[in-house]
Motif scaffolding. Structure first.
Motif, short mmCIF file in Angstrom:
data_model
loop_
_atom_site.label_atom_id
_atom_site.label_comp_id
_atom_site.label_asym_id
_atom_site.label_seq_id
_atom_site.Cartn_x
_atom_site.Cartn_y
_atom_site.Cartn_z
N UNK A 295 2.34 10.54 -10.60
CA UNK A 295 2.54 10.08 -8.81
C UNK A 295 1.03 9.88 -7.72
N UNK A 296 0.87 9.70 -7.13
CA UNK A 296 0.08 8.69 -6.42
C UNK A 296 0.40 9.95 -4.61
N UNK A 297 -0.02 10.73 -3.65
CA UNK A 297 0.26 11.45 -2.75
C UNK A 297 -0.89 11.26 -1.81
N UNK A 298 -1.47 10.32 -1.27
CA UNK A 298 -2.45 10.76 -0.62
C UNK A 298 -2.26 10.23 1.11
N UNK A 299 -1.29 10.89 1.79
CA UNK A 299 -0.93 10.35 2.53
C UNK A 299 -1.47 9.15 2.92
N UNK A 300 -0.58 8.75 1.78
CA UNK A 300 -0.63 6.82 1.56
C UNK A 300 0.05 6.23 2.62
N UNK A 301 0.13 5.00 2.84
CA UNK A 301 0.72 4.48 3.52
C UNK A 301 1.32 3.09 3.00
N UNK A 302 2.64 3.16 3.20
CA UNK A 302 3.72 2.13 2.55
C UNK A 302 3.09 0.42 2.77
N UNK A 303 2.67 0.13 2.23
CA UNK A 303 2.89 -1.89 2.16
C UNK A 303 3.08 -2.98 1.59
N UNK A 304 2.70 -3.59 1.92
CA UNK A 304 3.99 -4.71 1.45
C UNK A 304 2.35 -4.94 -0.09
N UNK A 305 1.20 -5.00 0.46
CA UNK A 305 0.23 -5.23 -0.74
C UNK A 305 0.54 -4.61 -1.85
N UNK A 306 0.34 -3.14 -1.30
CA UNK A 306 0.83 -1.98 -2.41
C UNK A 306 2.32 -1.87 -2.62
N UNK A 307 3.57 -2.19 -1.90
CA UNK A 307 4.62 -2.90 -3.40
C UNK A 307 4.69 -3.48 -3.70
N UNK A 308 3.71 -3.98 -4.56
CA UNK A 308 3.61 -4.99 -5.16
C UNK A 308 2.96 -4.94 -6.57
N UNK A 309 2.46 -3.67 -6.49
CA UNK A 309 1.79 -2.98 -7.37
C UNK A 309 2.26 -1.43 -7.67
N UNK A 310 3.32 -0.69 -7.00
CA UNK A 310 4.00 0.16 -7.01
C UNK A 310 5.18 0.28 -6.56
N UNK A 311 5.77 1.25 -7.09
CA UNK A 311 7.93 1.89 -5.99
C UNK A 311 6.67 3.07 -4.87
N UNK A 312 7.70 2.90 -4.12
CA UNK A 312 7.74 4.31 -3.23
C UNK A 312 8.81 4.99 -3.01
N UNK A 313 8.29 6.35 -3.17
CA UNK A 313 9.46 7.29 -2.69
C UNK A 313 9.85 6.78 -1.11
N UNK A 314 10.80 7.92 -0.45
CA UNK A 314 11.85 7.58 0.55
C UNK A 314 9.94 7.65 1.56
N UNK A 315 9.54 8.01 2.80
CA UNK A 315 9.27 7.99 3.79
C UNK A 315 9.73 10.09 3.86
N UNK A 316 7.88 10.29 3.59
CA UNK A 316 8.24 12.45 4.41
C UNK A 316 7.18 12.26 5.90
N UNK A 317 6.03 11.37 5.98
CA UNK A 317 5.32 11.39 7.08
C UNK A 317 5.43 10.24 8.10
N UNK A 318 4.73 10.28 8.97
CA UNK A 318 4.20 9.49 9.68
C UNK A 318 3.09 9.31 10.01
N UNK A 319 2.23 7.99 10.19
CA UNK A 319 0.56 8.63 10.63
C UNK A 319 0.49 7.71 11.68
N UNK A 320 -0.20 7.18 12.25
CA UNK A 320 -1.29 6.33 13.15
C UNK A 320 -2.53 6.19 12.82
N UNK A 321 -2.68 4.98 13.01
CA UNK A 321 -4.46 4.75 12.79
C UNK A 321 -4.68 5.04 14.57
N UNK A 322 -5.82 5.62 14.62
CA UNK A 322 -6.80 5.55 15.81
C UNK A 322 -8.01 5.32 15.39
N UNK A 323 -8.50 5.48 16.22
CA UNK A 323 -10.08 4.94 16.48
C UNK A 323 -10.79 6.26 17.20
N UNK A 324 -12.20 7.20 16.38
CA UNK A 324 -12.79 7.88 16.25
C UNK A 324 -14.04 7.27 16.89
#
Ligand code: ARG
Length: 254
Positions: free
Chosen positions: A91-120
């Motif tokens: 498994x890969x588990x790294x606060x990894x976002x489900x994206x369409x591009x990644x779904x072409x490469x791997x499967x994803x489990x159910x989501x367990x958390x939400x992330x928000x992209x912010x600017x520092x």
């Protein structure tokens, strides 16, 4: 002579049985190998030389439910999906976002958390709002972590639009160092690691507006449908009985 032969045979037999017993024992607790990238507090980060965090704790709970032993390896973020695809890691588990591009490469489990992209940004620097990034004539150098969705957004929305350039770093901590010493004007990163980095480094702030909201999930090789099913079964139970929420609450203090 006969006696020696008998003793030797006996010893061989005992050794053989012991080998059998130990391999049977190993088979009882199969390993669940997880690839992650450890500069992503509170999801995965070091406490001394021990990797801890939300992802490690959830993966441990899943492994326990499945009667497996979790083994965590810290690698470059952009090596995680290839490592899962080739079966080097389960498994890969790294606060990894489900994206369409990644779904072409791997499967994803159910989501367990939400992330928000912010600017520092650096306090007192030229960028004071997300709008500044999209202003006419903007020319921002954006720092991101290699292979992340932050990198994709920065590339699509800023570099491709002629509003600046993107610089990538192996570790989130390297991107923040680059911000501190003026190599980049801002860093696009997930909100919780951003908060942790801003708390750990003086003179940095997170801009008000949220850049994009994402779902985190566990990556599994496409052909490993059996494992995906087991992981989803375990994860759904851990979500339903409140374990996942209590792990999130333990590591995230609003
Ligand atoms: N959520 C972002 C992504 O999936 C960033 C994840 C980075 N994770 C890490 N452990 N460094 O692209």
């Amino acid at each position: 002579m006969k006696k020696i032969l008998a003793i030797t045979l006996c010893l061989l037999l005992v050794a053989g049985l012991a080998a059998c017993a130990s391999s049977a024992k190993q088979a009882e607790t199969p390993v669940l190998s997880m690839a992650t990238e450890g500069t992503f507090q509170p999801y995965e980060y070091y406490d001394g030389d021990k990797l801890i965090g939300i992802d490690v704790a959830i993966a441990e709970a899943i492994a326990e439910k499945l009667g497996m032993t979790l083994e965590v390896t810290d690698i470059a973020f952009d090596s995680i999906i290839p490592g899962v695809q080739t079966g080097k890691y389960d498994i890969g588990m790294a606060g990894m976002t489900v994206t369409d591009e990644r779904l072409e490469e791997v499967s994803f489990s159910s989501s367990y958390a939400t992330g928000v992209q912010v600017v520092i940004v650096k306090d007192g620097g030229p960028i004071t709002s997300v709008d500044d990034l999209f202003a006419d004539g903007a020319n921002t150098v954006v720092g991101t972590q290699t292979g992340t969705t932050g990198f994709l957004y920065a590339t699509w929305d800023i570099e491709d639009e002629g509003l600046g350039t993107v610089k990538s770093f192996a570790k989130t901590t390297d991107a923040v160092e680059a911000l501190k010493n003026g190599q980049v004007d801002c860093v696009i990163l997930d909100n919780e690691p951003a908060k942790a980095l801003v708390a750990a480094n003086e003179g940095l702030s997170i801009l008000d507006a949220e850049y994009a909201v994402e779902d985190y999930a566990i990556a599994v090789a496409k052909d490993n449908t059996e494992l995906l099913g087991k992981i989803n079964g375990a994860l759904d139970e851990l979500i339903a009985d409140g374990t996942v929420q209590s792990i999130l609450d333990k590591y995230i203090h609003e």
